[in-house]
Structures are given as C-alpha cells and as structure tokens.
Design an enzyme around this catalytic site. Structure first.
Site, PDB file in Angstrom:
ATOM      1  N   ALA A  65       1.596   3.626   6.531  1.00 36.82           N
ATOM      2  CA  ALA A  65       0.547   4.453   7.108  1.00 36.82           C
ATOM      3  C   ALA A  65      -0.079   3.686   8.269  1.00 36.82           C
ATOM      4  O   ALA A  65       0.106   2.474   8.401  1.00 36.82           O
ATOM      5  CB  ALA A  65      -0.500   4.757   6.041  1.00 36.82           C
ATOM      6  N   GLY A 109       3.778   3.337   3.084  1.00 30.97           N
ATOM      7  CA  GLY A 109       4.083   4.763   3.180  1.00 30.97           C
ATOM      8  C   GLY A 109       5.496   5.028   3.703  1.00 30.97           C
ATOM      9  O   GLY A 109       6.077   6.085   3.441  1.00 30.97           O
ATOM     10  N   GLU A 112       7.602   4.845   0.725  1.00 32.04           N
ATOM     11  CA  GLU A 112       7.292   6.038  -0.080  1.00 32.04           C
ATOM     12  C   GLU A 112       7.916   7.294   0.531  1.00 32.04           C
ATOM     13  O   GLU A 112       8.416   8.155  -0.190  1.00 32.04           O
ATOM     14  CB  GLU A 112       5.768   6.186  -0.203  1.00 32.04           C
ATOM     15  CG  GLU A 112       5.171   5.050  -1.020  1.00 32.04           C
ATOM     16  CD  GLU A 112       3.650   5.015  -0.979  1.00 32.04           C
ATOM     17  OE1 GLU A 112       3.085   4.919   0.131  1.00 32.04           O
ATOM     18  OE2 GLU A 112       3.034   5.105  -2.044  1.00 32.04           O
ATOM     19  N   GLU A 132       0.739  -2.722   0.258  1.00 31.58           N
ATOM     20  CA  GLU A 132      -0.652  -2.238   0.345  1.00 31.58           C
ATOM     21  C   GLU A 132      -1.649  -3.182  -0.315  1.00 31.58           C
ATOM     22  O   GLU A 132      -2.803  -3.275   0.111  1.00 31.58           O
ATOM     23  CB  GLU A 132      -0.770  -0.861  -0.324  1.00 31.58           C
ATOM     24  CG  GLU A 132      -0.116   0.277   0.429  1.00 31.58           C
ATOM     25  CD  GLU A 132       1.334   0.515   0.047  1.00 31.58           C
ATOM     26  OE1 GLU A 132       1.985  -0.402  -0.504  1.00 31.58           O
ATOM     27  OE2 GLU A 132       1.819   1.621   0.317  1.00 31.58           O
TER      28      GLU A 132
HETATM   29  N1  CO8 Z   1       0.079   0.711  11.170  1.00 29.96           N
HETATM   30  C1  CO8 Z   1      -0.264   0.603  12.460  1.00 29.96           C
HETATM   31  N2  CO8 Z   1       0.362  -0.232  13.335  1.00 29.96           N
HETATM   32  C2  CO8 Z   1       1.366  -0.991  12.849  1.00 29.96           C
HETATM   33  C3  CO8 Z   1       1.779  -0.924  11.509  1.00 29.96           C
HETATM   34  C4  CO8 Z   1       1.098  -0.007  10.648  1.00 29.96           C
HETATM   35  N3  CO8 Z   1       1.445   0.168   9.353  1.00 29.96           N
HETATM   36  N4  CO8 Z   1       2.803  -1.801  11.311  1.00 29.96           N
HETATM   37  C5  CO8 Z   1       3.018  -2.378  12.513  1.00 29.96           C
HETATM   38  N5  CO8 Z   1       2.160  -1.901  13.446  1.00 29.96           N
HETATM   39  C6  CO8 Z   1       2.062  -2.272  14.846  1.00 29.96           C
HETATM   40  C7  CO8 Z   1       1.457  -3.660  15.013  1.00 29.96           C
HETATM   41  O1  CO8 Z   1       0.043  -3.597  14.962  1.00 29.96           O
HETATM   42  C8  CO8 Z   1       1.987  -4.050  16.377  1.00 29.96           C
HETATM   43  O2  CO8 Z   1       1.224  -3.393  17.350  1.00 29.96           O
HETATM   44  P1  CO8 Z   1       0.768  -4.200  18.700  1.00 29.96           P
HETATM   45  O3  CO8 Z   1       2.055  -4.535  19.382  1.00 29.96           O
HETATM   46  O4  CO8 Z   1      -0.051  -3.185  19.449  1.00 29.96           O
HETATM   47  O5  CO8 Z   1       0.012  -5.397  18.248  1.00 29.96           O
HETATM   48  C9  CO8 Z   1       3.366  -3.420  16.400  1.00 29.96           C
HETATM   49  O6  CO8 Z   1       3.358  -2.403  15.400  1.00 29.96           O
HETATM   50  C10 CO8 Z   1       4.467  -4.407  16.062  1.00 29.96           C
HETATM   51  O7  CO8 Z   1       4.128  -4.999  14.836  1.00 29.96           O
HETATM   52  P2  CO8 Z   1       4.119  -6.612  14.633  1.00 29.96           P
HETATM   53  O8  CO8 Z   1       3.777  -7.302  15.896  1.00 29.96           O
HETATM   54  O9  CO8 Z   1       3.286  -6.897  13.424  1.00 29.96           O
HETATM   55  O10 CO8 Z   1       5.682  -6.847  14.325  1.00 29.96           O
HETATM   56  P3  CO8 Z   1       6.329  -8.025  13.480  1.00 29.96           P
HETATM   57  O11 CO8 Z   1       7.798  -7.911  13.706  1.00 29.96           O
HETATM   58  O12 CO8 Z   1       5.674  -9.316  13.757  1.00 29.96           O
HETATM   59  O13 CO8 Z   1       5.998  -7.661  11.932  1.00 29.96           O
HETATM   60  C11 CO8 Z   1       5.793  -6.196  10.038  1.00 29.96           C
HETATM   61  C12 CO8 Z   1       6.536  -6.527  11.351  1.00 29.96           C
HETATM   62  C13 CO8 Z   1       6.062  -7.287   9.002  1.00 29.96           C
HETATM   63  C14 CO8 Z   1       6.343  -4.869   9.539  1.00 29.96           C
HETATM   64  C15 CO8 Z   1       4.273  -6.089  10.314  1.00 29.96           C
HETATM   65  O14 CO8 Z   1       4.077  -5.227  11.415  1.00 29.96           O
HETATM   66  C16 CO8 Z   1       3.481  -5.528   9.161  1.00 29.96           C
HETATM   67  O15 CO8 Z   1       3.234  -6.253   8.201  1.00 29.96           O
HETATM   68  N6  CO8 Z   1       3.048  -4.255   9.261  1.00 29.96           N
HETATM   69  C17 CO8 Z   1       2.217  -3.631   8.263  1.00 29.96           C
HETATM   70  C18 CO8 Z   1       3.002  -3.242   7.046  1.00 29.96           C
HETATM   71  C19 CO8 Z   1       2.079  -2.665   5.994  1.00 29.96           C
HETATM   72  O16 CO8 Z   1       1.168  -3.294   5.510  1.00 29.96           O
HETATM   73  N7  CO8 Z   1       2.352  -1.401   5.616  1.00 29.96           N
HETATM   74  C20 CO8 Z   1       1.575  -0.709   4.628  1.00 29.96           C
HETATM   75  C21 CO8 Z   1       0.515   0.101   5.287  1.00 29.96           C
HETATM   76  S1  CO8 Z   1      -0.602   0.817   4.131  1.00 29.96           S
HETATM   77  C22 CO8 Z   1       0.193   2.200   3.630  1.00 29.96           C
HETATM   78  O17 CO8 Z   1       1.297   2.504   3.995  1.00 29.96           O
HETATM   79  C23 CO8 Z   1      -0.614   3.057   2.733  1.00 29.96           C
HETATM   80  C24 CO8 Z   1       0.251   3.855   1.808  1.00 29.96           C
HETATM   81  C25 CO8 Z   1      -0.470   5.048   1.306  1.00 29.96           C
HETATM   82  C26 CO8 Z   1      -0.370   6.179   2.259  1.00 29.96           C
HETATM   83  C27 CO8 Z   1       1.036   6.549   2.600  1.00 29.96           C
HETATM   84  C28 CO8 Z   1       1.132   7.369   3.808  1.00 29.96           C
HETATM   85  C29 CO8 Z   1       2.453   7.212   4.533  1.00 29.96           C
END
Ligand code: CO8
Length: 258
Positions: A65, A109, A112, A132
C-alpha cells in the site's frame, strides 16, 4: 494528460493489466486500485475475455500500500472511508480467473493482491513478504487470513511477525506460488498458462474457480455438495456436449463459452 496507473492490453481471450507506477515500485494507492477495478469490471462483462493477468515490472509487482498516503491517516480517516472496502473488496469477487505474474517485490498489499489472484506465477527474482509489522501495523488485505491457508500457521507467523522476505524458490516450496519461471520468460510463460485456460469452456473455468474457492469458506460436506451441484449444472451447457463429442470424435473442441 497524466499516464494511466494501469496499462491494459488484450491478447485473444486474455486481458493483461500492468501496474504502472514504477517510480513508487507500484505502490497500491486508492487511485491505482480504482483503475484496476474499473478495467476488471469491463473484462468481467466482456464475453470475449476469459482470463485476466495482473503484472508489474521486473523490479516490482507491487511494494505494498502507499505508505506516503497512509502516513497521514488516523483511525477515523480509514474507518469512515472504509479503506480496503469498495474497489478493493470488489477484486475478491471477480468470477473470471485472475493470474498474478510476479517479478521483483510483492510486499505487504502487493503480496496480498497476488494471493487474492487464483494463481501466482513467479519469476526467479520475485520476493514475497508481509513487512507491515515494521510500520507498526498488520496486513490488512488478507495477509493474516490467506497466508495461513496457503502455507500453514507456522510459516505465516514467521513471515508476518518477523517481516522477512522470501525468495520465489522458498515461496514455491511453501506452496504460495503455482510455478517459478526464469525472470526474462515471465510473461511468455504466464501467457502460455493464460491461453491454455482461455481455451477451455468459460462456464466450466468459472465454476472450477468458484468450487475451489468454496473449499476456503466451508466444511468438507458442504464443499463437496457445492462441487457436485456445479458438476451437475455443467451438463446443461453446449460446451459439455461439444467437449465430450470432440473427445469421442478424436478432434479438438470448439467451445462457444455457453
Ligand atoms: N509506498 C509508497 N512508496 C513506496 C513504497 C510503498 N509501499 N515502496 C517503495 N516506495 C517508493 C520509495 O519511497 C522510493 O521513492 P523515492 O524514489 O521517491 O524515494 C521508491 O519507491 C523506490 O523505493 P526504494 O528507494 O526504497 O527502493 P529500494 O530498492 O531501496 O528498496 C524496498 C525496495 C525494499 C521494496 C523498499 O522500497 C521498501 O521496503 N518498501 C516498502 C515495503 C513495505 O513496507 N510494504 C508494505 C506497505 S504497508 C501495506 O502494504 C499495508 C497492507 C494493508 C493494505 C493493503 C492494500 C494493498
């Protein structure tokens, strides 16, 4: 005009929907899901489409998400808006088969959404996880429910409580994915599967999906009765006559999807 968040293509009876927010690793905002649901509604109503494929890009299927948006919300924002209801909920009610073609990250998400699909075809570079807990929340789109059903309680607890990511290989061993394929062949292999399913009679495909999903939601006796009734019902279709006649006549069936 801004770029669509979901790209739409059709190949014969297969629709391919590609999440198109690469700079945010296809983070699933409400807007992305609204576009996804709108496209899927159209294909559900289209008699010329049998199978819907969801995919992302080589780096990410979807990294979850949209954390940026969520970081601003409080309880009343999400509760009053019924976040994850509406279009999100609709996706679980799709009757035609959904195939997730996953390369790169399928997290939160994103994992999921893939699990909500009927099959997951994983590229060798796919990474699955429910991180999460690191954000002070829990999975909210089926992770705590579909993961234990797919991989058992012990493995689901491990993934959800520690937030560790697993490889495509590990996901395959756990039974989370249907197949693992070389990363560069993900779409080719997925389309082979999708076209195979699309060549079958659509009513039998949808009833097979419905019956397997019933196994999640009912006890064995009720599920077996549901399956038997669907089995009986398929004897009313033209395609059952055609499928069996083709077998007897040693030729390929020409299904009309009715
Ligand atoms: N939301 C918003 N932006 C994101 C997300 C995200 N989930 N994941 C990555 N991005 C963005 C980053 O902020 C970054 O943006 P910017 O270039 O503007 O800084 C860009 O994407 C690239 O990401 P990274 O620089 O972090 O890339 P890396 O290769 O270093 O890392 C990762 C990749 C490991 C995937 C890292 O981006 C990460 O940990 N992302 C978050 C993953 C996460 O925690 N996901 C769970 C989110 S919570 C959730 O899903 C709630 C579930 C319940 C609702 C379900 C609805 C679908």
């Amino acid at each position: 005009m801004s770029e669509p968040l979901v790209l739409v293509q059709t190949h014969g009876r297969v629709a391919v929907l590609t999440l198109n927010r690469p700079k945010a690793l296809n983070a699933l905002s409400n807007e992305v899901v609204a576009e996804l649901a709108q496209a899927i509604r159209g294909f559900e109503a289209d008699p010329n489409i049998s199978v819907i494929v969801l995919t992302g890009n080589e780096k990410a299927f979807a990294a979850g998400a949209d954390i940026g948006a969520m970081s601003q919300w409080n309880f009343s924002d999400v509760y009053n808006a019924d976040y994850l209801g509406g279009d999100w909920q609709y996706l679980r009610d799709v009757r035609k088969p959904l195939i997730a073609a996953v390369a790169g990250y399928a997290l939160g998400g994103g994992c999921e959404l893939a699990m909500l699909c009927d099959m997951i075809i994983a590229a060798e570079n796919a990474r699955f996880g429910q991180p999460e807990i690191k954000l002070g929340i829990i999975p909210g789109y089926g992770g705590t429910q579909r993961l234990p059903r797919a991989i058992g309680k012990a493995k689901a607890m491990d993934l959800v409580l520690t937030a560790r990511m697993i490889s495509a290989q590990e996901a395959d061993q756990m039974g989370l994915v249907s197949r693992v394929v070389p990363t560069e062949q993900l779409m080719e292999k997925t389309m082979e599967v999708a076209q195979t399913i699309a060549s079958m009679s659509l009513p039998s495909v949808m009833m097979a999906k419905e019956s397997i999903n019933r196994a999640y939601e009912s006890g064995l006796s009720e599920g077996l009765m549901f399956e038997r009734r669907n089995f009986h019902a398929l004897f009313s279709t033209e395609d059952q006559k055609e499928g069996m006649a083709a077998f007897v006549e040693k030729r390929q069936p020409d299904f009309k999807h009715k």
